[in-house]
Design an enzyme around this catalytic site. Structure first.
Site, PDB file in Angstrom:
ATOM      1  N   LYS A 115     -12.725  34.752 -46.296  1.00 61.05           N
ATOM      2  CA  LYS A 115     -12.904  35.521 -45.050  1.00 61.05           C
ATOM      3  C   LYS A 115     -13.110  37.001 -45.387  1.00 61.05           C
ATOM      4  CE  LYS A 115      -7.921  35.815 -44.432  1.00 61.05           C
ATOM      5  NZ  LYS A 115      -6.879  36.158 -43.496  1.00 61.05           N
TER       6      LYS A 115
ATOM      7  N   ARG B  53       1.461  33.858 -34.624  1.00 60.41           N
ATOM      8  CA  ARG B  53       0.091  34.348 -34.447  1.00 60.41           C
ATOM      9  C   ARG B  53      -0.670  33.359 -33.565  1.00 60.41           C
ATOM     10  NH1 ARG B  53      -2.772  36.408 -39.935  1.00 60.41           N
ATOM     11  NH2 ARG B  53      -2.859  34.198 -40.389  1.00 60.41           N
TER      12      ARG B  53
ATOM     13  N   HIS C  10       1.120  28.510 -41.630  1.00 59.87           N
ATOM     14  CA  HIS C  10       0.965  29.720 -42.449  1.00 59.87           C
ATOM     15  C   HIS C  10       2.312  30.444 -42.499  1.00 59.87           C
ATOM     16  CE1 HIS C  10      -1.255  32.855 -44.460  1.00 59.87           C
ATOM     17  NE2 HIS C  10      -0.976  33.753 -43.547  1.00 59.87           N
TER      18      HIS C  10
ATOM     19  N   ARG D 225      -4.354  27.109 -49.762  1.00 56.18           N
ATOM     20  CA  ARG D 225      -5.386  28.074 -49.342  1.00 56.18           C
ATOM     21  C   ARG D 225      -5.177  29.367 -50.126  1.00 56.18           C
ATOM     22  NH1 ARG D 225      -2.727  26.654 -44.696  1.00 56.18           N
ATOM     23  NH2 ARG D 225      -1.965  28.786 -44.493  1.00 56.18           N
TER      24      ARG D 225
ATOM     25  N   TYR E 234     -14.300  71.191 -47.047  1.00 60.08           N
ATOM     26  CA  TYR E 234     -13.957  71.577 -45.667  1.00 60.08           C
ATOM     27  C   TYR E 234     -12.569  72.194 -45.596  1.00 60.08           C
ATOM     28  CZ  TYR E 234     -17.963  68.937 -43.887  1.00 60.08           C
ATOM     29  OH  TYR E 234     -19.215  68.482 -43.620  1.00 60.08           O
TER      30      TYR E 234
ATOM     31  N   CYS F 211     -15.202  64.309 -48.019  1.00 58.36           N
ATOM     32  CA  CYS F 211     -16.183  64.407 -46.930  1.00 58.36           C
ATOM     33  C   CYS F 211     -16.664  63.003 -46.566  1.00 58.36           C
ATOM     34  CB  CYS F 211     -17.374  65.257 -47.365  1.00 58.36           C
ATOM     35  SG  CYS F 211     -16.929  66.827 -48.114  1.00 58.36           S
ATOM     36  N   MET F 212     -17.581  62.914 -45.607  1.00 61.35           N
ATOM     37  CA  MET F 212     -18.055  61.596 -45.174  1.00 61.35           C
ATOM     38  C   MET F 212     -18.783  60.857 -46.303  1.00 61.35           C
ATOM     39  SD  MET F 212     -20.548  60.544 -42.002  1.00 61.35           S
ATOM     40  CE  MET F 212     -19.519  61.139 -40.695  1.00 61.35           C
ATOM     41  N   ASP F 213     -19.563  61.600 -47.093  1.00 59.83           N
ATOM     42  CA  ASP F 213     -20.417  60.944 -48.088  1.00 59.83           C
ATOM     43  C   ASP F 213     -20.189  61.444 -49.512  1.00 59.83           C
ATOM     44  OD1 ASP F 213     -22.017  60.097 -45.688  1.00 59.83           O
ATOM     45  OD2 ASP F 213     -22.417  62.250 -45.691  1.00 59.83           O
TER      46      ASP F 213
END
Ligand SMILES: Cc1ncc(COP(=O)(O)O)c(C=O)c1O
Length: 385
Positions: A42, A139, A169, A222, A268, A314-316
């Site tokens: 998953k 759950r 589970h 699992r 920044y 920063c973002m990138d």
């Protein structure tokens, strides 16, 4: 460089397929031969790449796959994976025909769900089901013998439905104190004992239980986190009976290297000030890649030496303090090995005050994944191109 032409920003993750295969084999060796290995893929195989991991796991002896949602199961089918796939989470009863057509196994977690599913299922369909019992995770799942018996009857009296499995589970399998675990296991045994007939596949164990609790294996387990080479928790890590090999690593290349004078600032807020003359490198990875701002101060490896991230991420992009001047294009390893030094996923998880599961999951799809076998690149996954 084999990655050239495949991505144009020098930031990428690598997945070691040999390690995935070795982990599956090591865990299987630890289990009795008749216990099936269900590979949990998953969340894009915990960020590693769903079909690539599925194929490696199946090759190493897994007999079935598990995902959280039907979309993930359909994505595997689209990529040519024909093995049995179990959807662990809740699916809409309205969508049962797609599951039946694609041979996807769904989870029954409520009597009402079955009633609705039967109403919409086509006359000639065949849908395989696993009943999920909630023994204490709280759950999804059936919680009473009455509801379990009702579900069994609703399935058995309908020839379009087949009860293929039953499972639960655990909430605390990764803890050393097994008090709650033992209660859940006892309740699961009691509940399945009330069935008229056990389905072919009975399973309860995640990685932790599969490795630490021989009494909870039934005839399938699992396995997720251990297949990726990570311990289910730091608490049981020293006691794991198999050696696990981390499969995921993360790399970038310096795109800009410069000398800063004492007192010059970085990023920044201008919060970082060079305490003396220093060498600074810029890496093209930032919080939009999942390398979030909380990782400020975390070290990365450059020429096998630890170099801290300075200033705000920063973002990138982010900046690191280099041990010395190094050429533009030098590799920086954010997770993985370099010249005898290692930064593990567990180290990043500790810095982020979270669990190791979260780390590869949050490295966003903007970061291409490169698959290696015997050191060679055998596959590439760039969601952008
Ligand atoms: C229902 C279920 N089974 C198995 C697993 C696999 O657990 P692990 O990654 O700890 O092996 C998960 C993952 O969270 C799960 O939700």
């Amino acid at each position: 460089m084999e990655e050239q032409g495949f991505f144009y920003r020098d930031t990428w993750a690598e997945v070691d397929m040999d390690h995935i295969g070795a982990n599956v084999e090591a865990i299987r060796c630890h289990l009795p031969e008749d216990v099936e290995f269900i590979a949990v893929v998953k969340a894009n195989a915990y960020g590693h790449g769903d079909s690539q991991v599925a194929e490696a796991a199946l090759k190493a002896g897994a007999s079935m796959l598990a995902v959280a949602f039907m979309d993930e199961a359909l994505a595997l089918r689209k990529k040519g994976i024909t093995a049995s796939v179990l959807v662990l989470g809740a699916s809409r009863p309205e969508d049962v025909n797609i599951a039946a057509e694609e041979g996807i196994i769904l989870t029954v977690f409520q009597e009402d769900w079955l009633v609705k599913a039967r109403e919409v299922l086509k006359a000639d369909a065949l849908l395989l089901l696993h009943i999920k019992i909630d023994t204490g995770m709280g759950r999804i799942g059936i919680r009473t013998v009455r509801e379990l018996k009702a579900a069994e009857q609703l399935i058995n009296e309908d020839e379009r439905l087949q009860l293929h499995g039953i499972y639960t589970h655990y909430a605390t399998a990764d803890e050393r104190d097994d008090t709650y675990f033992t209660k859940q296991l006892a309740l699961f045994k009691e509940m399945i004992g009330a069935l008229d007939k056990l389905p072919p596949v009975v399973h309860s164990s995640n990685s932790a239980a599969a490795l630490m609790h021989a009494d909870a294996r039934f005839n399938a387990v699992r396995v997720g986190i251990a297949m990726y080479g990570l311990a289910p928790s730091m608490e049981i890590a020293p006691e794991l009976p198999v050696e696990l090999k981390e499969a995921f690593s993360l790399h970038s290349r310096l795109v800009h290297v410069k000398k800063l004078e004492k007192g010059e600032k970085v990023s920044y807020g201008a919060t970082y000030e060079a305490p003396e003359e220093i060498w600074v490198g810029t890496l093209p990875i930032g919080y939009a890649d999942g390398w979030i701002r909380k990782l400020q101060g975390q070290e990365v490896l450059v020429d096998g030496k630890r170099s801290p991230i300075i200033g705000r991420i920063c973002m990138d992009q982010c900046m690191i303090r280099l041990p010395q001047e190094v050429p533009v294009g030098t590799i920086a390893t954010l997770i993985g090995h370099q010249d005898g030094e290692t930064i593990s996923i567990n180290e990043i998880a500790k810095k982020l005050e979270t669990i190791n599961y979260e780390v590869p999951c949050i490295i966003s799809s903007r970061v291409p994944r490169l698959y290696r076998q015997d050191g060679e690149v055998v596959g590439l996954n760039n969601s952008l191109l």
